[in-house]
Motif scaffolding. Structure first.
Motif: not given
Length: 518
Positions: A3, A52-56, A177, A205
């Motif tokens: 990541e 953001i929604w896929r944690h970078d 997001n 989450e």
């Protein structure tokens, strides 16, 4: 797959665009809407939200972009308008945007009791959800939503897991997001099994975003002013169509036109005239909008019974919304008087906290009522500016009236004249604009509460609003008690019938035995 760190956000955005153009676009261009592809190349915030929604994680982000773009083309999301959807979907009142939660996030309401499972219209209902999400996305780009599942008075006929799964997929896979939390109000016990299935569709989450509430604790997340009476609130809003709700009310925002057409002399004369009308003395007073204090915005009293109201307004002015471009005071509410109190002016204080000139403009849902000075101007770096909001004519403030303050940084060399500002607002990207909303609060009575004698002690009399709220709450409690009584009576009747059946069966058995013995 390793990541990336948030510090590399700009590089990640660039990588996403390059890989999307090289790896996905050539073979799937016919499966994407060209408008979405263009937006991906131009809108940094859109790409950042996917990341953001896929944690970078770049591969996961590209996969989500691919799936969401294909979905958007399939549902023709860019072309969805209220005119292409069946009117009965709007008339049902099952889905709409209205109000804000305690964190300032928009509320997306699902009134489950108005939904009936019907496979024949499921496709249209899915498009209806997509329409509302896209409608909000275009108007408040980049601002997340709070979803409210109002399950009061629902039963087995309203359970539609396919529809619920689609709603969840919209937030999980298609609108990055976009979700802050899901507030579920009064979920019936009969739906516990169904929601176990729903939870299995959610990641860890998303499960943490679920907030199960009832009338006793829903105000942890949403204030009473945006909750309907059956949820313990005071909001009498009821969705109707047309018009289409553009915010938390059914009136679109407008520029403050009335004052823009007047020249400076007329404005000054009007303000001075208003100031003179508020005193019985013969002394001439002039009210300068640039130097007015919050207490001075209210007419100077001749009686002491307005002191409490002025102190209350002054206290409210100390609350401040701290935005990235402007600090705005008051933070939430503008206090106006009722017909009896006659307080018709309020002050908004803007403070520029940037190193550049900040352009701003003020819009309202009721341009015929309010005059705002200035309504479209700029604020120098590190300075404060006062905006006077006044009711004109015989109009009265309403709790449904809203104000929107829009602000954006300007290039120092661009100038801040009227023509430059007009051109600036035409060209500034939407994602560069800071927005903040203020609502109106009507002070019903500025005098001390009327005192009534009761049991040898003075007790403040309740206002009509208090009594109405208590009456509403009592009616709700009475309704619940009536339902419980009806339920008890039903069980009692069933028990009596079963007891009679048992007695009859016992008597019949004894009769048969006696007959056989004889």
């Amino acid at each position: 797959m390793a990541e990336h760190q948030p510090a590399d956000k700009a590089a990640l955005v660039n990588e996403i665009r390059q890989r999307f153009a090289a790896e996905q676009l050539p073979g799937k261009s016919d499966k994407y809407d060209s408008r979405d592809v263009e937006r991906l190349q131009q809108d940094d915030l859109l790409v950042e939200n996917y990341l953001i929604w896929r944690h970078d994680v770049v591969d996961d982000t590209l996969k989500m972009i691919d799936e969401s773009f294909q979905w958007r083309k399939q549902y023709a999301v860019n072309d969805l308008t209220d005119s292409v959807l069946p009117k009965w979907l709007f008339d049902s009142g099952a889905l709409y945007l209205h109000g804000y939660d305690k964190e300032g996030y928009k509320l997306f309401w699902f009134r489950v009791k108005y939904h009936t499972k019907d496979p024949k219209v499921l496709s249209e209902k899915k498009k209806f959800v997509a329409f509302w999400l896209e409608h909000y996305n275009r108007r408040d780009h980049g601002k997340p939503l709070t979803v409210v599942f109002d399950m009061a008075e629902t039963g087995i006929s309203q359970i539609d897991l396919d529809f619920v799964r689609f709603i969840i997929s919209c937030f999980q896979d298609y609108y990055p997001n976009f979700l802050t939390k899901i507030v579920i109000f009064e979920m019936p016990w009969i739906m516990n099994a169904a929601f176990k299935i729903v939870k299995s569709w959610l990641g860890p989450e998303a499960v943490n975003m679920l907030k199960f509430t009832n009338k006793n604790d829903v105000q942890i997340y949403i204030n009473a002013e945006y909750l309907p009476p059956h949820m313990g609130g005071t909001d009498t809003f009821k969705f109707s169509y047309p018009p289409l709700v553009d915010d938390d009310f059914q009136t679109p925002l407008y520029e403050n036109g009335p004052i823009a057409s007047e020249d400076e002399n007329e404005n000054k004369e009007e303000i001075e005239a208003d100031s003179k009308e508020t005193t019985d003395s013969n002394e001439e007073q002039s009210l300068n909008p640039k130097k007015i204090s919050f207490v001075e915005q209210i007419s100077k009293p001749e009686e002491n019974d307005k002191t409490d109201s002025k102190a209350k307004n002054a206290k409210k002015a100390l609350t401040t919304f701290k935005g990235p471009l402007l600090h705005i005071s008051p933070a939430e509410e503008l206090y106006f008087g009722s017909k009896e109190t006659g307080e018709k002016k309020c002050l908004i204080i803007l403070t520029n906290v940037t190193k550049n000139i900040v352009a701003f403009k003020v819009r309202t849902t009721a341009p015929e009522k309010y005059r705002v000075k200035p309504s479209n101007s700029s604020c120098e770096p590190g300075t404060s500016l006062d905006i006077v909001v006044s009711l004109h004519g015989g109009f009265l403030a309403s709790l449904h009236d809203r104000f929107l303050i829009m602000a954006a940084e300007m290039d120092q060399a661009s100038g801040a004249g009227a023509s430059e500002l007009a051109q600036f607002w035409k060209e500034v990207p939407r994602n560069k604009v800071m927005e903040h909303r203020l609502r109106c609060h009507v002070v019903e009575n500025s005098k001390p509460s009327t005192l009534t004698l009761r049991e040898n002690s003075f007790i403040p009399a309740k206002t009509n609003e208090d009594l109405h709220l208590q009456l509403t709450q009592l009616l709700q409690v009475n309704k619940r008690l009536q339902e419980q009584v009806d339920c008890c009576i039903w069980f009692q009747q069933i028990t009596v019938v079963l007891a009679l059946l048992l007695v009859a069966m016992a008597a019949f058995s004894f009769y048969v035995l006696h007959t056989q013995q004889s």
